[in-house]
Scaffold this active site. Structure first.
Site, mmCIF file in Angstrom:
data_model
loop_
_atom_site.group_PDB
_atom_site.id
_atom_site.type_symbol
_atom_site.label_atom_id
_atom_site.label_comp_id
_atom_site.label_asym_id
_atom_site.label_seq_id
_atom_site.Cartn_x
_atom_site.Cartn_y
_atom_site.Cartn_z
ATOM 1 C CG ASN A 1 -1.826 1.154 1.335
ATOM 2 O OD1 ASN A 1 -1.914 1.969 0.408
ATOM 3 N ND2 ASN A 1 -2.518 1.274 2.462
ATOM 4 C CD1 TRP A 2 3.302 1.419 -3.166
ATOM 5 C CD2 TRP A 2 2.970 2.741 -4.957
ATOM 6 N NE1 TRP A 2 3.920 0.833 -4.254
ATOM 7 C CE2 TRP A 2 3.735 1.619 -5.354
ATOM 8 C CE3 TRP A 2 2.631 3.706 -5.905
ATOM 9 C CZ2 TRP A 2 4.164 1.456 -6.681
ATOM 10 C CZ3 TRP A 2 3.061 3.536 -7.215
ATOM 11 C CH2 TRP A 2 3.824 2.418 -7.591
ATOM 12 C CE LYS A 3 -0.096 3.042 4.926
ATOM 13 N NZ LYS A 3 0.065 3.131 6.355
ATOM 14 C CG HIS B 1 -5.749 1.821 5.479
ATOM 15 N ND1 HIS B 1 -5.262 2.697 6.423
ATOM 16 C CD2 HIS B 1 -4.741 0.941 5.211
ATOM 17 C CE1 HIS B 1 -4.008 2.360 6.709
ATOM 18 N NE2 HIS B 1 -3.669 1.305 5.987
ATOM 19 C CD GLU C 1 -2.864 5.304 6.857
ATOM 20 O OE1 GLU C 1 -2.944 5.326 5.618
ATOM 21 O OE2 GLU C 1 -1.888 4.817 7.466
ATOM 22 C CD GLU D 1 -3.156 -2.432 7.448
ATOM 23 O OE1 GLU D 1 -2.042 -2.590 6.953
ATOM 24 O OE2 GLU D 1 -3.853 -1.425 7.250
ATOM 25 N N GLY E 1 3.010 2.053 10.702
ATOM 26 C CA GLY E 1 4.028 3.097 10.536
ATOM 27 C C GLY E 1 4.844 3.389 11.783
ATOM 28 C CB SER F 1 5.734 -2.119 11.643
ATOM 29 O OG SER F 1 5.309 -0.807 11.990
ATOM 30 N N GLY G 1 3.104 -1.193 4.152
ATOM 31 C CA GLY G 1 2.966 0.166 3.646
ATOM 32 C C GLY G 1 4.339 0.692 3.277
ATOM 33 N N GLY G 2 5.061 1.226 4.269
ATOM 34 C CA GLY G 2 6.373 1.824 4.046
ATOM 35 C C GLY G 2 7.329 0.920 3.269
#
Ligand code: 13P
Length: 227
Positions: A9-11, A100, A102, A149, A155, A186, A207-208
């Site tokens: 997931n590049w967000k 998600h 977010e 999640e 993150g 993470s 993600g990251g």
């Protein structure tokens, strides 16, 4: 060997140019995945503006990576300024990520709104990855993959323990009947094997660690190298 599902997931990262560079970098290093693709389904969740570019570049490079949208409208086409419908997404992507934390936190998406999004996505023929922060959150019918999640692990560099994640994933499976449930929070190339080694966990949602193509390839390779 267990089949592993991994969605990167590049967000809200990467311009169209940066997205194209990611695919070029991924292609360059993809030799590391030779002989491993059969054990893997992988998806990249990219910004709407990059979906077409990424899809075309992946197709041109013959890379078996699917494209996912990070959002979809809860409405049909019409007077809903700014919204991208399932039908629009389906032209360039096969998947969409919905629910998600977010989106719930910053954009006020409630269980009700998210249920409507799932309905619209499914009606458009999209496959859905649906995220939940725990095993108590409702999962609408029809989703293809559930992502567990925990908010505190996103993150932060702090993961859930593989054993606890496995137990939450098991609960989600028995409560919802979901066949594929993955863990996010993470996840990196260094810890992915500990998650996919758990019996109930079918894959991961980094993600990251998906932003750099070389790191993402190392993560994918580590996930399917697990005995
Ligand atoms: P991080 O891997 O950066 O913790 O993000 C997880 C996530 O939210 C993926 O959807």
């Amino acid at each position: 060997m267990k089949h592993i599902f991994i969605a990167g997931n590049w967000k809200s990262n990467k311009t169209i140019g940066e997205s194209a560079a990611w695919v070029a970098g991924f292609k360059e290093k993809s030799i590391a995945l030779e002989g491993k693709w059969e054990a893997l389904t992988t998806v990249v969740c990219v910004p709407s503006l990059s979906m077409q570019t990424v899809k075309e570049a992946l197709t041109a490079a013959a890379l078996p990576v699917a494209v996912a949208s990070q959002n979809v409208s809860a409405y049909d086409e019409g007077a809903y300024t700014g919204e991208v419908t399932g039908k629009m997404v389906k032209e360039v992507a096969d998947w969409v990520i919905i629910g998600h934390s977010e989106r719930r936190k910053y954009f006020g998406e409630t269980d009700e709104i998210l249920k409507n999004k799932v309905e619209k996505a499914k009606a458009a023929g999209l496959k859905v990855i649906y995220c939940v922060p725990d095993d108590a959150t409702v999962v609408p019918p029809g989703v293809d993959v559930v992502g567990y999640e925990p908010v505190w692990a996103i993150g932060t560099g702090k993961t859930d323990s593989p054993e606890n994640a496995n137990s939450v994933v098991s609960n989600i499976k028995s409560k919802t009947g979901a066949a594929i449930v993955i863990y996010g929070g993470s996840v990196t190339a260094d810890n992915v094997a500990t998650f996919v080694a758990q019996p109930a966990i079918d894959g991961v949602l980094p993600g990251g660690a998906s932003l750099d193509p070389e790191k993402y390839i190392r993560l994918l390779a580590a996930a399917v190298s697990n005995p």
